[in-house]
Design a protein around this motif. Structure first.
Motif, mmCIF file in Angstrom:
data_model
loop_
_atom_site.group_PDB
_atom_site.id
_atom_site.type_symbol
_atom_site.label_atom_id
_atom_site.label_comp_id
_atom_site.label_asym_id
_atom_site.label_seq_id
_atom_site.Cartn_x
_atom_site.Cartn_y
_atom_site.Cartn_z
ATOM 1 N N ILE A 121 47.751 47.081 33.572
ATOM 2 C CA ILE A 121 48.218 46.888 32.230
ATOM 3 C C ILE A 121 48.654 47.587 31.865
ATOM 4 O O ILE A 121 48.810 47.829 29.915
ATOM 5 N N ARG A 161 61.623 61.528 28.279
ATOM 6 C CA ARG A 161 60.224 61.180 29.217
ATOM 7 C C ARG A 161 59.314 62.764 29.608
ATOM 8 O O ARG A 161 58.037 62.526 30.033
ATOM 9 N N THR A 215 48.836 43.247 28.184
ATOM 10 C CA THR A 215 49.920 42.786 29.216
ATOM 11 C C THR A 215 49.817 42.034 29.791
ATOM 12 O O THR A 215 49.095 42.154 30.696
ATOM 13 N N MET A 249 55.267 56.483 18.630
ATOM 14 C CA MET A 249 53.635 56.081 18.424
ATOM 15 C C MET A 249 53.535 55.654 17.844
ATOM 16 O O MET A 249 51.817 55.065 18.078
ATOM 17 N N VAL A 299 46.527 49.097 20.556
ATOM 18 C CA VAL A 299 45.072 49.422 20.776
ATOM 19 C C VAL A 299 44.302 48.397 20.445
ATOM 20 O O VAL A 299 42.802 48.420 20.275
HETATM 21 C C1 HEM Z 1 45.685 49.766 25.737
HETATM 22 C C2 HEM Z 1 46.353 49.828 24.608
HETATM 23 C C3 HEM Z 1 48.082 49.543 25.219
HETATM 24 C C4 HEM Z 1 48.575 48.904 26.341
HETATM 25 C C5 HEM Z 1 47.513 47.904 27.384
HETATM 26 C C6 HEM Z 1 50.075 49.704 26.262
HETATM 27 C C7 HEM Z 1 50.458 49.080 27.868
HETATM 28 C C8 HEM Z 1 52.014 49.630 27.575
HETATM 29 C C9 HEM Z 1 52.810 48.656 28.524
HETATM 30 C C10 HEM Z 1 52.457 47.700 30.073
HETATM 31 C C11 HEM Z 1 54.073 49.683 28.741
HETATM 32 C C12 HEM Z 1 55.058 49.551 30.083
HETATM 33 C C13 HEM Z 1 54.573 50.374 31.086
HETATM 34 C C14 HEM Z 1 56.005 49.887 32.427
HETATM 35 O O1 HEM Z 1 57.127 49.246 31.710
HETATM 36 O O2 HEM Z 1 55.507 50.740 33.711
HETATM 37 C C15 HEM Z 1 53.835 50.414 27.964
HETATM 38 C C16 HEM Z 1 54.817 51.649 27.561
HETATM 39 C C17 HEM Z 1 55.065 52.380 26.205
HETATM 40 N N1 HEM Z 1 53.525 52.898 25.429
HETATM 41 FE FE1 HEM Z 1 52.067 51.426 25.631
HETATM 42 N N2 HEM Z 1 50.125 50.499 25.925
HETATM 43 C C18 HEM Z 1 49.197 51.134 25.107
HETATM 44 C C19 HEM Z 1 48.905 51.811 23.912
HETATM 45 C C20 HEM Z 1 49.764 52.851 23.567
HETATM 46 C C21 HEM Z 1 49.833 53.772 22.538
HETATM 47 C C22 HEM Z 1 48.449 54.571 22.096
HETATM 48 C C23 HEM Z 1 51.131 54.631 22.801
HETATM 49 C C24 HEM Z 1 51.966 55.605 21.955
HETATM 50 C C25 HEM Z 1 50.391 56.930 21.230
HETATM 51 C C26 HEM Z 1 51.819 53.035 23.917
HETATM 52 C C27 HEM Z 1 52.719 54.348 23.736
HETATM 53 C C28 HEM Z 1 53.894 53.042 24.957
HETATM 54 C C29 HEM Z 1 55.170 54.302 25.100
HETATM 55 C C30 HEM Z 1 56.168 54.545 24.825
HETATM 56 C C31 HEM Z 1 55.604 53.247 26.167
HETATM 57 C C32 HEM Z 1 57.339 53.688 26.730
HETATM 58 C C33 HEM Z 1 57.085 54.567 28.185
HETATM 59 C C34 HEM Z 1 58.360 54.456 28.279
HETATM 60 O O3 HEM Z 1 59.273 53.580 28.479
HETATM 61 O O4 HEM Z 1 58.812 55.773 29.489
HETATM 62 N N3 HEM Z 1 50.840 52.311 24.369
HETATM 63 N N4 HEM Z 1 52.509 50.466 27.515
#
Ligand code: HEM
Length: 631
Positions: free
Chosen positions: A448, A146, A380, A311, A319
């Protein structure tokens, strides 16, 4: 906050748990907290059965539905209040529906936050010998990755440096939408088009390369990635909610999930490796992101490939779905659409030409539209954590390690938190909004993306992509929607079969069948083993007894023979003695008749010969008898 709002809050079902923000007139209401902290097991909620918890309820006609889990959370929060507990196989969950109560979880979060692991993904990665990626890793393993990745993905200037290429992708998407419109000017399969756009867009960040998703016909590789990504999500959801039998026995569903994952990783890996090879050959960086990862001493090519693939997996479905809801909301709300269009026109006039990504990112109404669409249709629908320490939430003890979840959908549609929650009102998010919003309620829009150190790492990229695409689409088209209203469903679950519950049943049936087969096989094996053992034992016993008997017989025979021999010897000795005595007697009589001369001598000789002959015959006879006895 005005008094009318205050009165409304006091009447609401969350009244007991309202925690006033600093300076709020609600500060007198703190006494509403329950006096004593009640034990964890007294948290209200639906009663479940051992092991399967509340699972059966999902099979009841008109009962709760897996594909509408967020509705279930909303209804139950209305029934049980700001906190309730539920359980499903392999999962005990505390659902919190008060923003102030969930804030306690956010505030208590440590350096290494943990949310519910996507176990099928972890299991897949481990069985394939891959490290756990950012999404699934925990503890120090997660923290290390991270720290590296967030420097590139969460810094605004880093993300805006990709905006130019992403803007080109958005332009091409607008052109494509124009070209695929049918005679009624409708885009037949908008979700699919958005999916391709999101993939093309994220690839410009990961690979700094165009994949060709928006062309006439996507390449075979792109199409395969799209299909397998859809399959991956379809199979993931039911696997997550079911008993994790796949860890011991690869169920049909798990095999499908494994197949999709294999394909995704294969494609992702080959794309990343191709890029890395090009970079090594030319000696120049062709992907800033991949190069940055490669330069880090904690990363190797395998880890870099893993991040790149994550990713692609994490940034496409999210998205595209979020943008679908934004477009739907605008199409259904011409007033908001017109206001957004006007904002874009004004900004263009001010900029004296096309808007840059930075300028688009600053348009307040565009941002408010996205926030409002994701409030009404939160992709979410819940965000969650495992608690690090013992804590109190809504008057109940929550032991460390409990799974607590913010009921985002329920909160977003709660009339006590958002006025007219069923309406699409982007203005509520503007500073000049009609009503001042409680800061804690306002901050719900951030959830979200999750929260704290583990918040979505792709947030800035996602916002940039969505703002760019929306503003370009609204600038070019007037959006309208003439079909039946739609409401959200957890599509990943329902696309598999008509309802995710059916998948769970199918999984359980498969498990039962497997268990029965295993039991039958075990029973048969045990029976066969027992029979074999019994037969062997019987044979051994019989053989041993026979041997013993024959040995005994042999021993008896030898003893009898010895006894006979001894008897014979005694008889012979006795005979010899008698003969000697006879001879002696005869010898005494001979003195008187010694004149027998030669004739007597010959007679004597004949007698001796006869005796010898008789002796020989007897010996032969004895030998014969011995042989017969031995036989
Ligand atoms: C509207 C678009 C998106 C929404 C609503 C969203 C939402 C989320 C949420 C709720 C989490 C969990 C966060 C937590 O536990 O606090 C998450 C984690 C993550 N998201 Fe997204 N996401 C979106 C787009 C993206 C995009 C575009 C990428 C990559 C380019 C991405 C990559 C990740 C990754 C790698 C994690 C894990 C992070 C970790 O555990 O350190 N997401 N996302």
């Amino acid at each position: 906050m005005n008094r009318g709002k205050l009165k409304k809050l006091i009447k609401c079902p969350f009244r007991k748990t309202l925690e006033p923000f600093e300076g709020s007139p609600l500060s007198e209401d703190v006494s509403a907290e329950p006096a004593g902290v009640r034990p964890f097991n007294s948290i209200p909620g639906p009663q479940g059965l051992p092991f399967i918890g509340n699972l059966l309820e999902y099979f009841k006609k008109d009962g709760p539905r897996f594909d509408k889990l967020f509705e279930v959370h909303k209804q139950r929060s209305e029934e049980y209040g700001p906190i309730y507990a539920e359980s499903l196989p392999n999962f005990h969950n505390v659902v919190i529906s008060s923003p102030w109560e969930y804030n306690k979880v956010i505030r208590a979060e440590g350096k290494l936050p943990q949310r519910r692991a996507m176990e099928p993904i972890s299991h897949y990665r481990l069985t394939r010998g891959m490290g756990l990626g950012l999404v699934t890793a925990q503890g120090e393993e997660w923290y290390q990755q991270r720290t590296v990745v967030s420097k590139k993905m969460l810094k605004l200037n880093e993300v805006t440096s990709f905006a130019g290429e992403m803007a080109h992708v958005a332009d091409d998407f607008v052109t494509r939408l124009d070209s695929v419109r049918d005679a009624e000017s409708e885009v037949p399969n908008l979700e699919k088009e958005l999916f391709k756009w999101a993939m093309e867009s994220i690839a410009t960040f990961v690979f700094e390369e165009r994949l060709g998703c928006l062309g006439e016909k996507p390449t075979a590789v792109t199409q395969s990635f799209i299909d397998n990504l859809a399959g991956f999500f379809k199979t993931l959801q039911p696997l997550m909610y079911n008993v994790p039998v796949y860890k011991h026995f690869r169920t049909k569903l798990y095999k499908q999930f494994e197949g999709h994952s294999d394909k995704l990783f294969e494609i992702g890996k080959s794309l990343v490796e191709k890029k890395l090879a090009e970079m090594t050959k030319s000696g120049e960086s062709k992907s800033d992101f991949l190069q940055y990862l490669m330069d880090n001493k904690n990363m190797d090519s395998k880890k870099v490939a893993s991040v790149g693939i994550e990713m692609l997996i994490g940034g496409v479905e999210t998205v595209s779905t979020a943008t679908t809801w934004c477009l739907y909301s605008l199409a259904k709300n011409p007033r908001a659409q017109q206001k957004m269009y006007q904002e874009i026109c004004d900004a263009k006039q001010e900029a004296d030409g096309e808007l840059s990504a930075e300028q688009i990112a600053k348009l307040p109404y565009v941002k408010a539209v996205v926030k409002e669409a994701l409030r009404k249709y939160p992709i979410t629908y819940a965000t969650s954590r495992y608690t690090d320490n013992d804590m109190e939430i809504a008057g109940y003890e929550i032991p460390a390690g409990s799974h607590v979840q913010a009921n985002l959908y329920g909160m977003y549609r709660n009339a006590d938190l958002f006025y007219q929650p069923e309406e699409f009102i982007p203005e509520r998010w503007l500073k000049s909004g009609q009503q001042q919003m409680d800061p804690t309620v306002k901050s719900l829009s951030q959830l979200i993306w999750g929260h704290g150190a583990r918040m979505c790492i792709g947030r800035r990229i996602a916002e940039q992509e969505i703002h760019l695409a929306l503003s370009k689409i609204v600038n070019k088209f007037s959006l309208s929607y003439h079909h039946k209203d739609v409401e959200p469903l957890i599509v990943v679950a329902i696309v598999v079969v008509s309802a995710a519950a059916a998948v769970v049943v199918a999984e359980l049936v498969e498990v039962v069948v497997v268990v029965v087969v295993v039991v039958v096989v075990v029973v048969v094996v045990v029976v066969v083993v027992v029979v074999v053992v019994v037969v062997v034992v019987v044979v051994v016993v019989v053989v041993v007894r026979r041997r013993r008997r024959s040995r005994k017989r042999r021993r008896t025979t030898t003893k009898q023979q010895q006894r006979r021999r001894r008897r014979r010897r005694r008889r012979r000795r006795r005979r010899r003695k008698e003969e000697e005595e006879e001879e002696e007697e005869e010898g005494g009589g001979g003195g008187g008749g010694g004149g027998g001369g030669e004739g007597e001598g010959e007679g004597e000789k004949e007698k001796v010969e006869k005796e010898e002959e008789e002796q020989q015959q007897q010996q032969q006879q004895e030998k014969k008898e011995d042989e017969e006895e031995v036989k």
